[in-house]
Every structure is written in C-alpha cells, then in structure tokens.
Design an enzyme around this catalytic site. Structure first.
Site, PDB file in Angstrom:
ATOM      1  CE  LYS A 171      -3.521   2.494   2.531  1.00 57.12           C
ATOM      2  NZ  LYS A 171      -4.573   2.450   3.559  1.00 57.12           N
ATOM      3  CE  LYS A 210      -6.013   1.879  -0.378  1.00 57.52           C
ATOM      4  NZ  LYS A 210      -6.499   1.875   0.977  1.00 57.52           N
TER       5      LYS A 210
END
Ligand code: PBG
Length: 340
Positions: free
Chosen positions: A206, A264
């Site tokens: 992320k 992400k």
C-alpha cells in the site's frame, strides 16, 4: 469470408494481426483477459443514523450509508452477483480519540453493521478493515505518540479488532494499515479466539498515495494537521518509487499467513500488480482507489470521456496486469454492465 476484390499482384504482408480484429466474434475469440462479476469487490461506507444516505461530494454515486440503507445496497450487490463487500466506517468526530478506543466497542457502529449484513445477506462475503484511522482523532492508521506512529502498540489493538470483527461475523479481515508484523499477529489472535476459518486479506503493498483524498473526504479521516502529528502517512505506507520493496512485503505477508495479497492503488501501480502476481501463490487483489474513481467521474461529468468505456478499460487493464480481484467503486455499475 469473401475474397478481397483487389487484383493487386504484389503479395503484401503474410502476417496480418488485423485478421484477429475484424469482427466482434473474432475479437471475442482472441480476447486474452476476462472481466467478470466474480472479480469484483464493492467498498461501502457505513455511518450512524438508521436512514443515513449522504453522497460523498468527491465520489459521485458513492454514499455514506446508515445500517438500513447499507443492507439494501448489499442486497442489490448480492443480487447482481458481486461476491463481496469491503466495509469502512465514518465515525463521528466526537467519538474519535488519540487511542482510537471506539474501534473496540462491541456495540459500536461497525460490528453492528457487520452483524446486520451477516443476518440479512448471509451469502455475501463481508470484508472488514482493522486500520485505526476512522477512530483516531489524529487521523493516522496507528497510535501517535511523541510525533511517531507506534507499530507494536497499534498491532495489539488491531488484533483485538480482528477478533471483534470475527465475532460479529466477518468472513475476511483486511488490515489496511501497513504496520510491520500485523498479519502474523492477526492470524494468531483469530486462531486463539477460535476463528481459524476467518481469512486475511493483507494490504501487502500500500503506497503513500495522493489518490486516497476522496476516501479521506468520505470518512473525514485525513491526518490532523498540527504540531506533533506527522503530516502524511509516509513513515508506514510505501514510497511510490519502490517496487522491489513490494516483493519483500509480499514475502513477509506470505510467511505470516496472508490468504490474499493486495496492491493499492491500482492504475499507477500496474507494474507492481504484475510483479506481485508473478511472485505470489495466493490470489492477488488490487484496489482501484477513490481518486482513480473520482478522476473518471469528473472527466465524464465534463463530457471529456465516456464513464462506462473508461471504467471498463481501467478494470480490464487491472485484470490484465494480474489482479485476480479488484476492489472498485465501479463494482455495482460494472456488474450491471456485465449483466447486459
Ligand atoms: C486507511 C485507508 C485508506 C484507504 C483505505 N483504507 C486511506 C489512507 O490510507 O489514508 C483508501 C481507499 C481509497 O482511496 O479508496 N486505512
């Protein structure tokens, strides 16, 4: 197929890749990447107030939903064949504290929402999130002390949250925080509490991204801008410049028992999705985040591109890069478009 009318005697190319593009059927037969409803996960926002239904200004078509409307939305998604939803809470400011304690409130909004979904839409898979930012008055995913985001103390709270979510009926727990060692800690806590069947979807890679802004708008969860609070999330979320490091995070997550690995955001990180997919033996998810959604919606509103075509191309590209699953705010629209 009719013969070309040309009397031209010069031979021309032998290889004509356009042969595989000349009709809808041939294109269908030659298509390499499939996008189906099976690949979609819908993120949903829950907020207090039974009948709450507030549109998020920077995310047209996405709402903060009270538990009643949330259940209705989940029923519609389930009826369209979407297998799972990922739930995020918008917590009232007065309930936020620096220790994020409301995250552990059994009677709180979030466990109530999970229970309602499990009761009323039992066949829909519910994914819960254990990051602290929605409950933290400092707006960070972990507890802040003396200007630093604490790792191990945060992981302890998240492990308790995971058990609370499992008790409420969560099928999959997804830590979106990027603290070190949290996958192992959550696995241990869930197993110790008698939930060996609850799966872990780790936010493996992320990135500290500008594309989360509309989500922070939806939850009003941006880091507090004041002395002593780190301005951004870059001491725990990854540097957008790094890809090797994503593979290191993947190795750790797999060792710690992650059942799914996620990258992400999605579109600016298609190369990372591909590399993680090639190195992973668990399903790979990608999060097509709020800013990616907002950009397409904003351009479409101005008539600068076609919403449906742009969204379909984006999601197909994320699949082509290697994602098995896509968290996307287009999930419901896409499920409708796929159903024709
Ligand atoms: C926070 C969290 C964020 C998102 C999911 N969980 C934002 C952040 O890290 O600040 C972003 C999702 C999106 O932008 O759609 N734990």
């Amino acid at each position: 197929m009719s013969r070309s009318g040309s009397e031209n005697t010069t031979p021309g190319p032998i290889h004509r890749p356009r042969r595989l593009r000349q009709s809808k059927n041939i294109r269908r037969m030659a298509r390499e990447t499939r996008l189906s409803v099976d690949h979609l996960i819908a993120p949903l926002f829950v907020k207090a107030g039974e009948e709450t239904r507030e549109e998020v200004p920077s995310m047209p078509g996405q709402y903060r939903l009270g538990v009643g409307p949330l259940v209705e939305e989940a029923q519609e998604l389930h009826a369209l064949g979407v297998p799972a939803v990922a739930l995020f809470p918008a917590i009232a400011d007065e309930k936020k504290t620096p220790d994020a304690r409301t995250a552990l409130d059994e009677g709180g909004l979030y466990p109530r929402a999970v229970r309602a979904l499990e009761e009323d839409v039992p066949d829909l898979t519910v994914i819960t999130d254990t990051a602290l930012d929605p409950y933290n008055s400092d707006g960070h995913d972990g507890i802040v002390r003396e200007g630093r985001v604490l790792n191990d103390e945060t992981v302890e709270v998240m492990a308790e949250m995971a058990v609370l979510h499992a008790e409420a009926g969560a099928d999959i727990v997804a830590p979106s925080d990027m603290m070190d060692g949290r996958v192992a800690a959550l696995r241990r806590a869930l197993d110790g509490a008698g939930f060996p069947g609850v799966a872990l979807l780790s936010y493996t890679a992320k990135y500290a991204s500008a594309y989360y802004a509309p989500f922070r708008d939806a939850l009003q969860s941006a880091p507090t801008q004041r002395e002593g609070i780190p301005e951004g999330k870059d001491t725990y979320q990854m540097d957008p410049a790094n890809a090797e490091e994503a593979l290191r995070e993947l190795r750790l997550d797999l060792d710690e028992g992650a059942d799914f690995a996620m990258v992400k955001p999605a579109l600016p990180y298609l190369d990372v999705i591909r590399r993680v997919k090639d190195a992973s033996n668990v399903p790979v998810a990608a999060y097509n985040v709020s800013g990616e959604y907002a950009m397409i919606c904003a351009a479409a509103e101005r008539g600068w591109l076609d919403r449906r075509e742009a969204a379909t191309e984006a999601l197909t590209s994320i699949r082509r890069a290697g994602a098995d699953l896509i968290l996307t705010y287009f999930a419901k629209d896409m499920a409708e478009w796929l159903a024709g």
